[in-house]
Every structure is written in C-alpha cells, then in structure tokens.
Motif scaffolding. Structure first.
Motif, PDB file in Angstrom:
ATOM      1  N   SER A  44       0.687  -1.093   0.020  1.00 18.51           N
ATOM      2  CA  SER A  44       0.055  -0.111   0.101  1.00 18.51           C
ATOM      3  C   SER A  44       1.034   1.097   0.016  1.00 18.51           C
ATOM      4  CB  SER A  44      -1.023   0.076   1.141  1.00 18.51           C
ATOM      5  OG  SER A  44      -1.563   1.047   1.451  1.00 18.51           O
ATOM      6  N   THR A  45       0.636   2.019  -0.991  1.00 22.86           N
ATOM      7  CA  THR A  45       1.605   3.364  -1.111  1.00 22.86           C
ATOM      8  C   THR A  45       0.459   4.683  -1.182  1.00 22.86           C
ATOM      9  OG1 THR A  45       1.767   3.308  -3.292  1.00 22.86           O
ATOM     10  CG2 THR A  45       3.634   2.331  -2.307  1.00 22.86           C
ATOM     11  N   PRO A  46       0.935   5.961  -0.811  1.00 19.44           N
ATOM     12  CA  PRO A  46       0.223   7.010  -0.761  1.00 19.44           C
ATOM     13  C   PRO A  46      -0.283   7.312  -2.258  1.00 19.44           C
ATOM     14  CG  PRO A  46       2.450   7.289   0.728  1.00 19.44           C
ATOM     15  CD  PRO A  46       2.111   5.914   0.130  1.00 19.44           C
ATOM     16  N   SER A  47      -1.554   7.795  -2.139  1.00 15.64           N
ATOM     17  CA  SER A  47      -1.970   8.356  -3.856  1.00 15.64           C
ATOM     18  C   SER A  47      -1.580   9.788  -3.942  1.00 15.64           C
ATOM     19  CB  SER A  47      -3.479   7.923  -3.597  1.00 15.64           C
ATOM     20  OG  SER A  47      -3.987   6.753  -3.229  1.00 15.64           O
ATOM     21  N   MET A  50      -2.414  13.339  -1.894  1.00 16.46           N
ATOM     22  CA  MET A  50      -2.784  12.944  -0.284  1.00 16.46           C
ATOM     23  C   MET A  50      -1.983  14.317   0.319  1.00 16.46           C
ATOM     24  SD  MET A  50      -2.690   8.991   0.347  1.00 16.46           S
ATOM     25  CE  MET A  50      -2.989   9.284   1.980  1.00 16.46           C
ATOM     26  N   SER A  54      -1.857  13.389   6.225  1.00 15.61           N
ATOM     27  CA  SER A  54      -2.829  12.113   5.749  1.00 15.61           C
ATOM     28  C   SER A  54      -1.568  10.841   5.565  1.00 15.61           C
ATOM     29  CB  SER A  54      -3.559  12.433   4.761  1.00 15.61           C
ATOM     30  OG  SER A  54      -3.068  12.662   3.664  1.00 15.61           O
ATOM     31  N   VAL A  55      -0.500  11.024   5.097  1.00 22.11           N
ATOM     32  CA  VAL A  55       0.577  10.224   4.600  1.00 22.11           C
ATOM     33  C   VAL A  55       1.230   9.884   5.989  1.00 22.11           C
ATOM     34  CG1 VAL A  55       2.709   9.562   3.769  1.00 22.11           C
ATOM     35  CG2 VAL A  55       0.926  10.774   2.166  1.00 22.11           C
ATOM     36  N   ARG A  56       1.613  10.702   6.870  1.00 22.37           N
ATOM     37  CA  ARG A  56       2.079  10.289   8.193  1.00 22.37           C
ATOM     38  C   ARG A  56       1.226   9.650   9.127  1.00 22.37           C
ATOM     39  NH1 ARG A  56       6.779  12.612  10.619  1.00 22.37           N
ATOM     40  NH2 ARG A  56       6.699  14.373   9.104  1.00 22.37           N
ATOM     41  N   ALA A  57      -0.399  10.016   9.108  1.00 20.81           N
ATOM     42  CA  ALA A  57      -1.390   9.419   9.908  1.00 20.81           C
ATOM     43  C   ALA A  57      -1.531   7.988   9.643  1.00 20.81           C
ATOM     44  CB  ALA A  57      -2.559  10.334   9.568  1.00 20.81           C
ATOM     45  N   LYS A  58      -1.270   7.518   8.219  1.00 20.53           N
ATOM     46  CA  LYS A  58      -1.565   6.329   7.755  1.00 20.53           C
ATOM     47  C   LYS A  58      -0.492   5.325   7.814  1.00 20.53           C
ATOM     48  CE  LYS A  58      -3.726   3.718   4.240  1.00 20.53           C
ATOM     49  NZ  LYS A  58      -4.834   3.491   2.845  1.00 20.53           N
ATOM     50  N   TRP A  59       0.806   5.968   7.375  1.00 20.39           N
ATOM     51  CA  TRP A  59       2.102   5.127   7.247  1.00 20.39           C
ATOM     52  C   TRP A  59       3.221   5.390   8.652  1.00 20.39           C
ATOM     53  CZ3 TRP A  59      -0.515   6.442   3.030  1.00 20.39           C
ATOM     54  CH2 TRP A  59      -0.921   5.476   2.092  1.00 20.39           C
ATOM     55  N   TYR A  79      10.363   5.422   3.286  1.00 19.70           N
ATOM     56  CA  TYR A  79       9.855   4.242   4.166  1.00 19.70           C
ATOM     57  C   TYR A  79      10.341   3.043   3.775  1.00 19.70           C
ATOM     58  CZ  TYR A  79       5.998   7.544   5.564  1.00 19.70           C
ATOM     59  OH  TYR A  79       5.533   8.671   6.221  1.00 19.70           O
TER      60      TYR A  79
END
Length: 100
Positions: A44-47, A50, A54-59, A79
């Motif tokens: 799963s990678t950021p879209s 974003m 939101s990237v920091r919140a998810k990954w 990452y």
C-alpha cells in the motif's frame, strides 16, 4: 609518387578507423514495460494528492526525509518499501524501492 601513395593510404586508413564502431563490445537493450516492473499488489502506497499530514497518519513517520529542493519545492519521504515524492504539501508520486 611514393609520397602520394603513402599519404593516400594514411588518409584512407584514418577514414576507415573514423567510421568503424568503437570497441568490439555489443550491448543488448532490454525493454520492460512499466506495469510489469514491480508487483504493487502487496504494498500500500500513498496516492497522488494526499497531504503530508494524511501520509504520516496512515504510514507513520518516514525513516528519512530529503529536501525540499528546487522550485517548486520537491521533497522525498523514505519508508521501508517505498519512497513518496511531495510538491509542497501534496503527494506527487510514490514508488517502490527495488528488492535487494
């Protein structure tokens, strides 16, 4: 007459050498379509679009941050399995790291 033959031979040899391919190595070019270069199904990678938040919140926090550099400012978040490229605060693209 002998001088002319020698000069002509030298010019001919120089022309042959100039036209001959350099070295004797031959390289083969292999084209791999972009879609088949990596299997993204398991990662799963950021879209695109974003936000950094939101990237920091998810990954989570990245292992390394590089940049920003240039105008517009481009930065990279590294990452474990991928790199995210940002322009300002938005994801431009994310790419998988090669398997080593």
């Amino acid at each position: 007459m002998k001088k002319n033959k020698t000069l002509l031979s030298s010019i001919a040899m120089a022309a042959i050498l100039a036209l001959a391919p350099a070295g004797s190595a031959v390289a083969e070019q292999i084209a791999v379509p972009v879609g088949s270069q990596a299997d993204r199904s398991g990662t799963s990678t950021p879209s695109t679009g974003m936000t950094k938040e939101s990237v920091r919140a998810k990954w989570g926090s990245p292992q390394d941050i590089q940049g920003p550099v240039g105008e517009p400012p481009i930065s990279q978040w590294h990452y474990q399995g991928f790199i995210v490229y940002f322009e300002h605060d938005r994801v431009l693209h994310s790419v998988l790291k090669p398997n080593r």
